[in-house]
Motif scaffolding. Structure first.
Motif, PDB file in Angstrom:
ATOM      1  N   ASP A 170     147.845  61.305  45.356  1.00 19.43           N
ATOM      2  CA  ASP A 170     147.370  61.836  46.637  1.00 19.43           C
ATOM      3  C   ASP A 170     147.008  60.705  47.600  1.00 19.43           C
ATOM      4  OD1 ASP A 170     145.885  63.095  48.712  1.00 19.43           O
ATOM      5  OD2 ASP A 170     144.085  63.122  47.472  1.00 19.43           O
ATOM      6  N   TRP A 171     146.200  59.742  47.135  1.00 16.75           N
ATOM      7  CA  TRP A 171     145.784  58.642  47.992  1.00 16.75           C
ATOM      8  C   TRP A 171     146.976  57.790  48.436  1.00 16.75           C
ATOM      9  CZ3 TRP A 171     141.384  58.388  50.427  1.00 16.75           C
ATOM     10  CH2 TRP A 171     140.282  59.065  49.906  1.00 16.75           C
TER      11      TRP A 171
ATOM     12  N   TRP B 158     137.255  62.105  43.559  1.00 21.09           N
ATOM     13  CA  TRP B 158     136.489  60.875  43.384  1.00 21.09           C
ATOM     14  C   TRP B 158     137.051  60.004  42.275  1.00 21.09           C
ATOM     15  CZ3 TRP B 158     133.413  58.639  46.658  1.00 21.09           C
ATOM     16  CH2 TRP B 158     132.821  59.404  47.657  1.00 21.09           C
ATOM     17  N   ALA B 159     137.650  60.596  41.265  1.00 17.70           N
ATOM     18  CA  ALA B 159     138.249  59.793  40.189  1.00 17.70           C
ATOM     19  C   ALA B 159     139.352  58.897  40.748  1.00 17.70           C
ATOM     20  CB  ALA B 159     138.806  60.708  39.096  1.00 17.70           C
ATOM     21  N   GLY B 160     140.215  59.462  41.595  1.00 15.77           N
ATOM     22  CA  GLY B 160     141.279  58.660  42.190  1.00 15.77           C
ATOM     23  C   GLY B 160     140.752  57.652  43.188  1.00 15.77           C
ATOM     24  N   LEU B 161     139.756  58.054  43.976  1.00 11.99           N
ATOM     25  CA  LEU B 161     139.196  57.137  44.965  1.00 11.99           C
ATOM     26  C   LEU B 161     138.517  55.953  44.290  1.00 11.99           C
ATOM     27  CD1 LEU B 161     138.572  56.353  47.835  1.00 11.99           C
ATOM     28  CD2 LEU B 161     136.614  57.899  47.814  1.00 11.99           C
ATOM     29  N   LEU B 162     137.773  56.206  43.219  1.00  9.76           N
ATOM     30  CA  LEU B 162     137.135  55.114  42.483  1.00  9.76           C
ATOM     31  C   LEU B 162     138.183  54.157  41.923  1.00  9.76           C
ATOM     32  CD1 LEU B 162     134.376  57.088  40.519  1.00  9.76           C
ATOM     33  CD2 LEU B 162     134.003  55.489  42.412  1.00  9.76           C
ATOM     34  N   ALA B 163     139.281  54.705  41.407  1.00  9.89           N
ATOM     35  CA  ALA B 163     140.332  53.864  40.832  1.00  9.89           C
ATOM     36  C   ALA B 163     141.000  53.007  41.896  1.00  9.89           C
ATOM     37  CB  ALA B 163     141.367  54.740  40.120  1.00  9.89           C
ATOM     38  N   VAL B 164     141.430  53.632  42.993  1.00 12.86           N
ATOM     39  CA  VAL B 164     142.175  52.910  44.026  1.00 12.86           C
ATOM     40  C   VAL B 164     141.273  51.914  44.750  1.00 12.86           C
ATOM     41  CG1 VAL B 164     143.444  53.171  46.186  1.00 12.86           C
ATOM     42  CG2 VAL B 164     143.837  54.777  44.322  1.00 12.86           C
ATOM     43  N   ALA B 165     140.088  52.370  45.186  1.00 13.44           N
ATOM     44  CA  ALA B 165     139.185  51.480  45.918  1.00 13.44           C
ATOM     45  C   ALA B 165     138.655  50.373  45.007  1.00 13.44           C
ATOM     46  CB  ALA B 165     138.024  52.279  46.510  1.00 13.44           C
TER      47      ALA B 165
END
Length: 324
Positions: free
Chosen positions: A212-213, A130-137
């Motif tokens: 990853d994303w 979720w940390a990466g998803l929050l950053a990218v999105a």
């Protein structure tokens, strides 16, 4: 009970793998697969396979970070194997905390980890995800503002930016908590101690998850036709937001939800039939191929384990006969 569970668990996982693989292959239409394969140069398919392999390699860093946070030292060979099989099963079967957790419990328990350790690994991995998803999105919505690649979401620019700022705010709050809160939360009934990662570890989580994303998005991007008119950064942004909506749907792999957003974003610049064919090939490369490899690896591991246990049992019986 623990021994019985460990004995039955791999059989359940492999049975689920067979059922999911059968369902996925039944859902694929031969004409769609053939159209997709015909429209994509072979070198692009090979490059997509390489990107998928790099992505699953990056996913193994989730477990590596989690185990380091817990103070558990295991050889990377074991961590990488367990993480790959766990994520391949979780991506395809759904309920990844349970299915991926089941794989991890089966494989990590043989290395001395408890069920609570495995649960903490799963929780840490969820935070990393979720940390990466929050950053990218979040960055995607602020920069794109509901236009361009995000136009398929039908968001007003102000609403898109507000949502993006909100996602980045949540991420910033998490980083602040990691920097400021160093107390350990104790759960006496479970004999469990939970602590937030340090700020450095949290930043490592963001970096690994963003990698990853990005690699996951590149699997789809390299399969698109040359005239699709979407850049790699736009693809990463679109991919992250589409996956976010797909995750909210609770459908394994975001099947249908994810595809509809990608389809709406890429047409009419690319024909709908070509996008659909590309998405079919993407699912084969990113989901089914790793899933098949993981199922074979897990089966091979279990057969090797049983052979080793049978050989040990025969050796014990032989020693007892000699002593008698």
């Amino acid at each position: 009970m623990r021994r019985a569970l460990l004995a039955v668990l791999p059989l359940v996982l492999l049975a689920l793998a067979f059922l999911v693989m059968r369902h996925e292959l039944h859902q694929l239409r031969g004409a769609d697969v053939a159209r997709g394969l015909a429209s994509i140069p072979r070198e692009r398919i090979a490059l997509a396979v390489v990107c998928a392999a790099c992505n699953y390699l990056a996913l193994t860093l989730y477990d590596a970070l989690a185990l380091r946070h817990l103070g558990r030292k295991l050889p990377y060979r074991q961590v990488g194997f367990t993480s790959f099989v766990g994520y391949a099963f979780g991506h395809n079967i759904g309920m990844s905390f349970l299915t991926g957790g089941g794989v991890r419990y089966r494989l990590y328990s043989a290395r001395g980890l408890t069920a609570l350790d495995v649960a903490q690994v799963g929780t840490f991995n969820a935070l990393t995800f979720w940390a990466g998803l929050l950053a990218v999105a979040g960055v995607a919505l602020v920069v794109d503002a509901g236009q361009g690649a995000m136009s398929s979401l039908s968001l007003e620019p102000g609403m898109a930016r507000g949502l993006g700022v909100g996602l980045l705010g949540v991420l910033l709050g998490y980083l602040v908590l990691c920097a400021k809160v160093r107390r350990t939360l104790k759960v006496p009934r479970l004999h469990l101690e939970v602590s937030l990662p340090t700020l450095r570890q949290a930043l490592e989580q963001v970096g690994v998850s963003c990698l990853d994303w990005s690699l996951a998005a590149m699997v789809l991007w390299v399969l698109l036709p040359a005239g699709s008119g979407i850049s790699p950064p736009s693809m990463v942004a679109l991919f992250a937001v589409a996956q976010l909506v797909g995750i909210a749907s609770q459908v394994p792999g975001g099947l249908g939800v994810f595809d509809s957003i990608i389809l709406a974003a890429l047409t009419p610049g690319v024909s709908a039939s070509m996008v659909l064919g590309t998405l079919v090939v993407y699912r084969i490369v990113y989901y089914l191929l790793p899933f098949a490899v993981a199922a074979v690896l897990l089966l091979g591991h279990e057969l090797a384990q049983h052979r080793g246990q049978a050989a040990e049992l025969r050796a014990r019986l032989g020693r007892r006969r000699q002593e008698g």
